[in-house]
Design a protein around this motif. Sequence first.
Motif, mmCIF file in Angstrom:
data_model
loop_
_atom_site.group_PDB
_atom_site.id
_atom_site.type_symbol
_atom_site.label_atom_id
_atom_site.label_comp_id
_atom_site.label_asym_id
_atom_site.label_seq_id
_atom_site.Cartn_x
_atom_site.Cartn_y
_atom_site.Cartn_z
ATOM 1 N N SER A 35 -7.059 -18.869 18.826
ATOM 2 C CA SER A 35 -8.180 -18.584 17.939
ATOM 3 C C SER A 35 -7.663 -17.415 16.795
ATOM 4 C CB SER A 35 -9.310 -17.854 18.736
ATOM 5 O OG SER A 35 -8.918 -16.562 19.300
ATOM 6 N N PHE B 226 -9.912 -26.543 14.923
ATOM 7 C CA PHE B 226 -10.520 -25.496 14.931
ATOM 8 C C PHE B 226 -12.083 -25.566 14.501
ATOM 9 C CE2 PHE B 226 -5.989 -23.961 14.217
ATOM 10 C CZ PHE B 226 -6.288 -22.750 15.055
ATOM 11 N N GLY C 181 -3.498 -19.227 27.346
ATOM 12 C CA GLY C 181 -3.705 -20.491 28.516
ATOM 13 C C GLY C 181 -2.808 -20.305 29.557
ATOM 14 N N LYS D 88 -5.197 -26.315 29.644
ATOM 15 C CA LYS D 88 -6.303 -25.202 29.579
ATOM 16 C C LYS D 88 -6.031 -24.038 28.592
ATOM 17 C CE LYS D 88 -7.993 -26.588 34.081
ATOM 18 N NZ LYS D 88 -8.229 -26.264 35.489
ATOM 19 N N SER E 239 -6.008 -22.229 24.502
ATOM 20 C CA SER E 239 -6.507 -22.248 23.293
ATOM 21 C C SER E 239 -5.894 -21.174 22.243
ATOM 22 C CB SER E 239 -8.127 -21.791 23.448
ATOM 23 O OG SER E 239 -7.991 -20.225 23.801
ATOM 24 N N GLN F 202 -12.139 -21.187 16.946
ATOM 25 C CA GLN F 202 -11.217 -21.437 18.256
ATOM 26 C C GLN F 202 -10.822 -22.806 18.221
ATOM 27 O OE1 GLN F 202 -11.439 -18.152 20.415
ATOM 28 N NE2 GLN F 202 -11.828 -19.821 21.805
ATOM 29 N N ASN F 203 -9.590 -23.180 19.069
ATOM 30 C CA ASN F 203 -9.097 -24.424 19.030
ATOM 31 C C ASN F 203 -8.373 -24.654 20.261
ATOM 32 O OD1 ASN F 203 -7.457 -26.701 18.678
ATOM 33 N ND2 ASN F 203 -6.673 -26.064 16.734
ATOM 34 N N SER F 204 -8.748 -25.821 21.232
ATOM 35 C CA SER F 204 -8.289 -25.918 22.458
ATOM 36 C C SER F 204 -7.465 -27.191 22.281
ATOM 37 C CB SER F 204 -9.606 -26.406 23.483
ATOM 38 O OG SER F 204 -10.119 -27.487 22.774
ATOM 39 N N LYS F 205 -7.174 -27.838 21.041
ATOM 40 C CA LYS F 205 -6.226 -28.619 21.024
ATOM 41 C C LYS F 205 -4.876 -28.312 20.710
ATOM 42 C CE LYS F 205 -9.387 -32.034 19.552
ATOM 43 N NZ LYS F 205 -9.954 -33.219 18.535
ATOM 44 N N VAL F 206 -4.250 -27.750 21.773
ATOM 45 C CA VAL F 206 -2.812 -26.942 21.760
ATOM 46 C C VAL F 206 -2.135 -27.624 22.727
ATOM 47 C CG1 VAL F 206 -1.567 -24.850 21.944
ATOM 48 C CG2 VAL F 206 -3.886 -24.957 21.025
ATOM 49 N N ILE G 273 -0.241 -27.302 17.289
ATOM 50 C CA ILE G 273 -1.766 -27.217 17.259
ATOM 51 C C ILE G 273 -2.190 -28.033 16.154
ATOM 52 C CG2 ILE G 273 -3.216 -25.212 16.724
ATOM 53 C CD1 ILE G 273 -1.028 -23.424 17.418
#
Length: 189
Positions: free
Chosen positions: A33, A70, A180, A29, A31, A46-50, A65
């Motif tokens: 940015s 993004f 996160g 959970k 992110s 923003q990027n939640s693929k971390v 990342i």
Amino acid sequence: MNYRILFTLLCFIATLQTGYSQKIYQFKKGSVSFFSEAPLENIEAQNSKVNALLNMKTGEVFFKIEIRGFKFKKALMEEHFNENYMESEQYPFATFKGKILQFSEARLNEKDTTNFSAKGIINLHGVEKEYTVDVSLQQKKEELFTAQSTFQIRLEEHSISIPKLVFQNIAEVVDVQLQGTFIPFDGKL
């Protein structure tokens, strides 16, 4: 796929797999940015693929990342970011491999929020550079920690060129924010 990054991640996991007694945590959970303030236009994404792993015994940390993760408010910005600046087909990931300095689980449990510095190598756009960044960790529950970091990246240090035609649209230095939750590693990334 960049096999060097995959190999590094597998080696990192292998060194961590000496047992769960080392208390390995994974980033969930989370992110990342960034914000670029320029005279004509501010740019943010923003990027939640971390993905990340943290060894609670040694303080070693590894972040990966996905650049195409993004998301921008304008589709054209996203397209230019991936094709013209980040060349995400050639450089699909950014990574950080390092260590949280003066890290100890006991120090982390002393108060609600503990500030640390993390030192390591950021690989961005195929260029590796050493960074020291501030990190705040906060214990929420016995097996749950939140993390937050804010730092700056100078684009030219990672060979990211800004054409003279658009220099007023894109800042030379971007602010990066990471936040996160770390939970116990379940063996899956």
